[in-house]
Enzyme design. Structure first.
Site, PDB file in Angstrom:
ATOM      1  N   HIS A 151       7.211  -4.923  -2.634  1.00  0.00           N
ATOM      2  CA  HIS A 151       6.893  -4.955  -1.099  1.00  0.00           C
ATOM      3  C   HIS A 151       6.939  -6.233  -0.675  1.00  0.00           C
ATOM      4  O   HIS A 151       7.562  -6.825   0.059  1.00  0.00           O
ATOM      5  CB  HIS A 151       6.121  -4.001  -0.808  1.00  0.00           C
ATOM      6  CG  HIS A 151       5.678  -4.027   0.952  1.00  0.00           C
ATOM      7  ND1 HIS A 151       6.180  -3.182   1.782  1.00  0.00           N
ATOM      8  CD2 HIS A 151       5.554  -4.954   1.680  1.00  0.00           C
ATOM      9  CE1 HIS A 151       5.680  -3.476   2.984  1.00  0.00           C
ATOM     10  NE2 HIS A 151       5.374  -4.674   2.954  1.00  0.00           N
ATOM     11  N   GLU A 152       5.925  -7.108  -1.288  1.00  0.00           N
ATOM     12  CA  GLU A 152       5.475  -8.411  -0.967  1.00  0.00           C
ATOM     13  C   GLU A 152       6.923  -9.510  -1.564  1.00  0.00           C
ATOM     14  O   GLU A 152       6.980 -10.383  -0.583  1.00  0.00           O
ATOM     15  CB  GLU A 152       4.486  -8.872  -1.559  1.00  0.00           C
ATOM     16  CG  GLU A 152       3.068  -8.132  -1.185  1.00  0.00           C
ATOM     17  CD  GLU A 152       2.855  -7.766   0.270  1.00  0.00           C
ATOM     18  OE1 GLU A 152       3.372  -8.329   1.300  1.00  0.00           O
ATOM     19  OE2 GLU A 152       2.444  -6.819   0.582  1.00  0.00           O
ATOM     20  N   GLN A 198       4.420 -13.744   6.524  1.00  0.00           N
ATOM     21  CA  GLN A 198       3.688 -12.682   7.566  1.00  0.00           C
ATOM     22  C   GLN A 198       2.636 -13.607   8.189  1.00  0.00           C
ATOM     23  O   GLN A 198       2.007 -13.136   9.179  1.00  0.00           O
ATOM     24  CB  GLN A 198       2.938 -11.686   6.920  1.00  0.00           C
ATOM     25  CG  GLN A 198       3.817 -10.525   6.215  1.00  0.00           C
ATOM     26  CD  GLN A 198       3.149  -9.283   5.711  1.00  0.00           C
ATOM     27  OE1 GLN A 198       2.836  -9.494   4.417  1.00  0.00           O
ATOM     28  NE2 GLN A 198       2.950  -8.431   6.500  1.00  0.00           N
ATOM     29  N   GLY A 234      -1.707  -6.129   0.475  1.00  0.00           N
ATOM     30  CA  GLY A 234      -0.749  -7.319   0.006  1.00  0.00           C
ATOM     31  C   GLY A 234      -0.406  -7.796   1.119  1.00  0.00           C
ATOM     32  O   GLY A 234      -0.450  -7.467   2.345  1.00  0.00           O
ATOM     33  N   HIS A 280       9.571  -9.349   1.135  1.00  0.00           N
ATOM     34  CA  HIS A 280       9.022 -10.237   2.410  1.00  0.00           C
ATOM     35  C   HIS A 280       9.598 -11.339   2.253  1.00  0.00           C
ATOM     36  O   HIS A 280      10.297 -12.064   3.164  1.00  0.00           O
ATOM     37  CB  HIS A 280       7.687 -10.354   2.780  1.00  0.00           C
ATOM     38  CG  HIS A 280       7.007  -9.063   3.355  1.00  0.00           C
ATOM     39  ND1 HIS A 280       7.449  -8.952   4.697  1.00  0.00           N
ATOM     40  CD2 HIS A 280       6.212  -8.222   3.341  1.00  0.00           C
ATOM     41  CE1 HIS A 280       6.722  -7.986   5.337  1.00  0.00           C
ATOM     42  NE2 HIS A 280       6.034  -7.422   4.398  1.00  0.00           N
ATOM     43  N   CYS A 324       3.044  -1.793   6.471  1.00  0.00           N
ATOM     44  CA  CYS A 324       3.224  -3.112   6.500  1.00  0.00           C
ATOM     45  C   CYS A 324       2.439  -3.347   7.497  1.00  0.00           C
ATOM     46  O   CYS A 324       2.403  -3.118   8.839  1.00  0.00           O
ATOM     47  CB  CYS A 324       4.737  -3.635   6.347  1.00  0.00           C
ATOM     48  SG  CYS A 324       4.897  -5.212   6.578  1.00  0.00           S
ATOM     49  N   LEU A 325       1.637  -4.580   7.284  1.00  0.00           N
ATOM     50  CA  LEU A 325       0.706  -5.130   8.355  1.00  0.00           C
ATOM     51  C   LEU A 325       1.620  -5.702   9.395  1.00  0.00           C
ATOM     52  O   LEU A 325       1.000  -5.934  10.422  1.00  0.00           O
ATOM     53  CB  LEU A 325      -0.011  -6.189   7.707  1.00  0.00           C
ATOM     54  CG  LEU A 325      -1.343  -5.820   6.680  1.00  0.00           C
ATOM     55  CD1 LEU A 325      -2.129  -6.925   6.126  1.00  0.00           C
ATOM     56  CD2 LEU A 325      -2.443  -4.849   7.404  1.00  0.00           C
TER      57      LEU A 325
HETATM   58 NI    NI Z   1       4.662  -6.108   4.381  1.00  0.00          NI
END
Ligand code: NI
Length: 145
Positions: A130-131, A51, A46, A134, A88-89
């Site tokens: 999660h997204e 991000q 995701g 963000h 998380c990236l």
């Molecule tokens: Ni994330």
């Protein structure tokens, strides 16, 4: 398509409340394609627009069931609770347990600007939550147990 740089913890955009997209224009469609490319290249499941340093309400998710892009996503129904490991990236090298709703229904617009509703459970539901976090400047480390 282009792979975009992913910003990491400490970048202020990750703590910014993202603004709604007024219209799904060609620019937004390109953003969605680039976000998908970036997510796949990073081997993530995701990605949210903040991000890639775009403070707008756009997410992409693919947990192995195909790409789902949501513009202005909102959770309209959430049921149950599951505790599982998340990463998380934007926070490389960290992971931890977070409790999330087990099943969610999310609505938003698709890449063509049409209203859609997505029913998700398990890791798909987790990724959507999660997204969307963000987009409100919330990171999984804020929810660690
Ligand atoms: Ni994330």
């Amino acid at each position: 398509m282009a792979v975009l740089p992913i910003v990491t913890l400490g970048h202020p955009v990750l703590r910014t409340k993202a603004r709604p997209v007024e219209k799904v224009t060609k620019r937004v469609q390109k953003l969605i394609r680039d976000m998908a490319e970036t997510m796949y290249q990073a081997k993530g499941v995701g990605l949210a627009a903040p991000q890639v340093n775009v403070a707008e309400r756009v997410i992409v998710v693919d947990v192995g069931q195909g790409l789902v892009a949501l513009v202005n996503p909102e959770i309209v129904k959430a049921e149950g609770a599951i505790r599982d490991v998340e990463g998380c990236l934007s926070i490389p090298g960290r992971s931890g347990y977070v409790t999330r709703a087990a099943r969610v229904v999310a609505k938003g617009l698709d890449a063509e600007g049409r209203p859609i509703k997505v029913e998700a459970q398990g890791y798909f539901a987790r990724a959507i939550q999660h997204e969307i976090d963000h987009l409100d400047g919330i990171l999984f480390i804020d929810r660690l147990e």
